[in-house]
Design an enzyme around this catalytic site. Structure first.
Site, PDB file in Angstrom:
ATOM      1  N   GLU A  66       9.945  10.078   9.930  1.00  0.00           N
ATOM      2  CA  GLU A  66       9.336   9.676   8.654  1.00  0.00           C
ATOM      3  C   GLU A  66       8.587   8.370   8.925  1.00  0.00           C
ATOM      4  O   GLU A  66       9.202   7.357   9.280  1.00  0.00           O
ATOM      5  CB  GLU A  66      10.393   9.456   7.554  1.00  0.00           C
ATOM      6  N   ASP A  91       9.583   2.099  10.298  1.00  0.00           N
ATOM      7  CA  ASP A  91       8.893   1.117   9.450  1.00  0.00           C
ATOM      8  C   ASP A  91       8.938  -0.221  10.176  1.00  0.00           C
ATOM      9  O   ASP A  91       9.841  -0.472  10.960  1.00  0.00           O
ATOM     10  CB  ASP A  91       9.584   0.995   8.079  1.00  0.00           C
ATOM     11  N   ASP A 140       0.157   3.412   2.246  1.00  0.00           N
ATOM     12  CA  ASP A 140      -0.906   2.640   1.594  1.00  0.00           C
ATOM     13  C   ASP A 140      -2.230   3.319   1.953  1.00  0.00           C
ATOM     14  O   ASP A 140      -2.511   3.534   3.133  1.00  0.00           O
ATOM     15  CB  ASP A 140      -0.855   1.196   2.136  1.00  0.00           C
ATOM     16  N   LYS A 144     -10.110  -0.157   1.375  1.00  0.00           N
ATOM     17  CA  LYS A 144     -11.216  -1.042   1.791  1.00  0.00           C
ATOM     18  C   LYS A 144     -11.685  -0.688   3.199  1.00  0.00           C
ATOM     19  O   LYS A 144     -10.858  -0.398   4.079  1.00  0.00           O
ATOM     20  CB  LYS A 144     -10.750  -2.504   1.774  1.00  0.00           C
ATOM     21  N   ASP A 176       0.614   9.481  -3.892  1.00  0.00           N
ATOM     22  CA  ASP A 176       0.112   9.396  -5.262  1.00  0.00           C
ATOM     23  C   ASP A 176      -1.399   9.177  -5.244  1.00  0.00           C
ATOM     24  O   ASP A 176      -2.032   9.195  -6.294  1.00  0.00           O
ATOM     25  CB  ASP A 176       0.739   8.193  -5.972  1.00  0.00           C
TER      26      ASP A 176
HETATM   27  C1  LIG Z   1       3.785   1.910   0.223  1.00  0.00           C
HETATM   28  S1  LIG Z   1       5.196   1.742   1.237  1.00  0.00           S
HETATM   29  C2  LIG Z   1       6.016   3.299   1.053  1.00  0.00           C
HETATM   30  C3  LIG Z   1       7.469   3.229   1.457  1.00  0.00           C
HETATM   31  C4  LIG Z   1       8.269   4.526   1.246  1.00  0.00           C
HETATM   32  N1  LIG Z   1       7.756   5.611   2.042  1.00  0.00           N
HETATM   33  C5  LIG Z   1       8.283   4.905  -0.205  1.00  0.00           C
HETATM   34  O1  LIG Z   1       7.621   5.895  -0.561  1.00  0.00           O
HETATM   35  O2  LIG Z   1       8.964   4.235  -0.989  1.00  0.00           O
HETATM   36  C6  LIG Z   1       4.499   1.873   2.854  1.00  0.00           C
HETATM   37  C7  LIG Z   1       5.489   1.511   3.959  1.00  0.00           C
HETATM   38  O3  LIG Z   1       4.863   1.733   5.217  1.00  0.00           O
HETATM   39  C8  LIG Z   1       5.134   0.659   6.086  1.00  0.00           C
HETATM   40  N2  LIG Z   1       3.995   0.577   7.021  1.00  0.00           N
HETATM   41  C9  LIG Z   1       2.686   0.614   6.679  1.00  0.00           C
HETATM   42  N3  LIG Z   1       1.928   0.558   7.774  1.00  0.00           N
HETATM   43  C10 LIG Z   1       2.776   0.479   8.835  1.00  0.00           C
HETATM   44  C11 LIG Z   1       2.582   0.410  10.240  1.00  0.00           C
HETATM   45  N4  LIG Z   1       1.362   0.414  10.772  1.00  0.00           N
HETATM   46  N5  LIG Z   1       3.663   0.354  11.034  1.00  0.00           N
HETATM   47  C12 LIG Z   1       4.917   0.358  10.487  1.00  0.00           C
HETATM   48  N6  LIG Z   1       5.170   0.422   9.164  1.00  0.00           N
HETATM   49  C13 LIG Z   1       4.107   0.489   8.347  1.00  0.00           C
HETATM   50  C14 LIG Z   1       5.277  -0.552   5.193  1.00  0.00           C
HETATM   51  O4  LIG Z   1       6.056  -1.570   5.792  1.00  0.00           O
HETATM   52  C15 LIG Z   1       5.925   0.048   3.944  1.00  0.00           C
HETATM   53  O5  LIG Z   1       7.329  -0.022   3.991  1.00  0.00           O
END
Ligand SMILES: C[S@@+](CC[C@H](N)C(=O)[O-])C[C@H]1O[C@@H](n2cnc3c(N)ncnc32)[C@H](O)[C@@H]1O
Length: 238
Positions: A66, A91, A140, A144, A176
């Site tokens: 995941e 993560d 995310d 941009k 989303d």
């Molecule tokens: C918007 S949050 C979503 C978290 C979870 N999947 C949820 O739906 O609640 C995005 C997660 O991806 C992690 N993340 C984003 N880019 C990353 C990267 N390049 N390497 C490791 N983690 C990353 C962030 O730290 C964050 O916890």
């Protein structure tokens, strides 16, 4: 004069960072958490590479990742639903996945673990064909232009996933973001990849598979509260 709001805010922040430090320290003691250094990964000295099943999970069951697991709801709940499969939440934010790791230990879930690293390194952490499936949950969208390189379904990331996945291994994207959904579908069509399933509203009338609707992440719950539609794509590489 320093306002009451500022004092309360500073107090809140310091409690927050104390909690983070406590979680970082606890993560170091958790048998289900791996936190390799960048050097270890780049020097190819991580002993788990190519051996995640045997050395980390102590079995030969399938391995599912995941990516951007946050608090690890998908990894933990899928591990309960599929005890014959190994799940690894990835993560960079250890204080977030602490929640999932702690729950897994408390509930004796031996088929789920957490890896603190940058997803950019995923093809250095796993051997070719080592991974059975990948879930990407609420990434995310990095809308941009300057942030495009961080978008988890851009073509560079797809190349890395293609490398570590077994032939025919699925990638699941739940988001989303209509932008992320459309962007990913467009890219996959252009590349001629096989889209097995796509839905722009998983809780809508004709519904989506149980693994998509039965588990909700922290971010997902917040999006649902403000009435956002949740989308899903399942695809594999040719
Ligand atoms: C918007 S949050 C979503 C978290 C979870 N999947 C949820 O739906 O609640 C995005 C997660 O991806 C992690 N993340 C984003 N880019 C990353 C990267 N390049 N390497 C490791 N983690 C990353 C962030 O730290 C964050 O916890």
């Amino acid at each position: 004069m320093i306002s009451l709001f500022r004092i309360l805010n500073l107090e809140f922040k310091s409690v927050g960072s104390k909690n983070k430090l406590r979680r970082f320290k606890e993560n170091e003691t958790f048998a289900n958490v791996v936190q390799p250094s960048r050097e270890e990964v780049m020097n190819d000295s991580l002993k788990l590479k190519g051996n995640w099943r045997k050395k980390f999970f102590k079995n030969e069951n399938p391995l599912v990742l995941e990516l951007g697991c946050g608090k690890g709801e998908y990894s933990v709940n899928l591990s309960k639903a599929y005890p014959e499969v190994n799940f690894l939440g990835i993560d960079i934010k250890g204080a977030r996945f602490w929640r999932g790791a702690k729950t897994a230990l408390e509930e004796d879930l031996n088929n789920v673990g957490f890896l603190r690293t940058q997803i950019e390194l995923v093809d250095e952490l796993f051997e070719e064909n080592e991974v059975d499936e990948i879930w990407i949950t609420f990434p995310d969208p990095q809308i941009k232009y300057k942030r495009t390189k961080h978008r988890l379904t851009n073509s560079e990331f797809l190349d890395k996933y293609r490398k570590i996945l077994k032939p025919g291994g699925f990638v699941h994207l739940k988001t989303d973001s209509e932008f992320m959904h459309g962007y990913t579908l467009g890219l996959l069509h252009g590349l001629g990849e096989k889209i097995e399933y796509a839905h722009h509203d998983v809780y809508g009338s004709d519904g989506a598979p149980a693994a998509v609707t039965n588990i909700q992440t922290y971010y997902e719950q917040q999006y649902l509260e403000v009435g956002k539609k949740i989308t899903y794509i399942r695809f594999k590489f040719r």
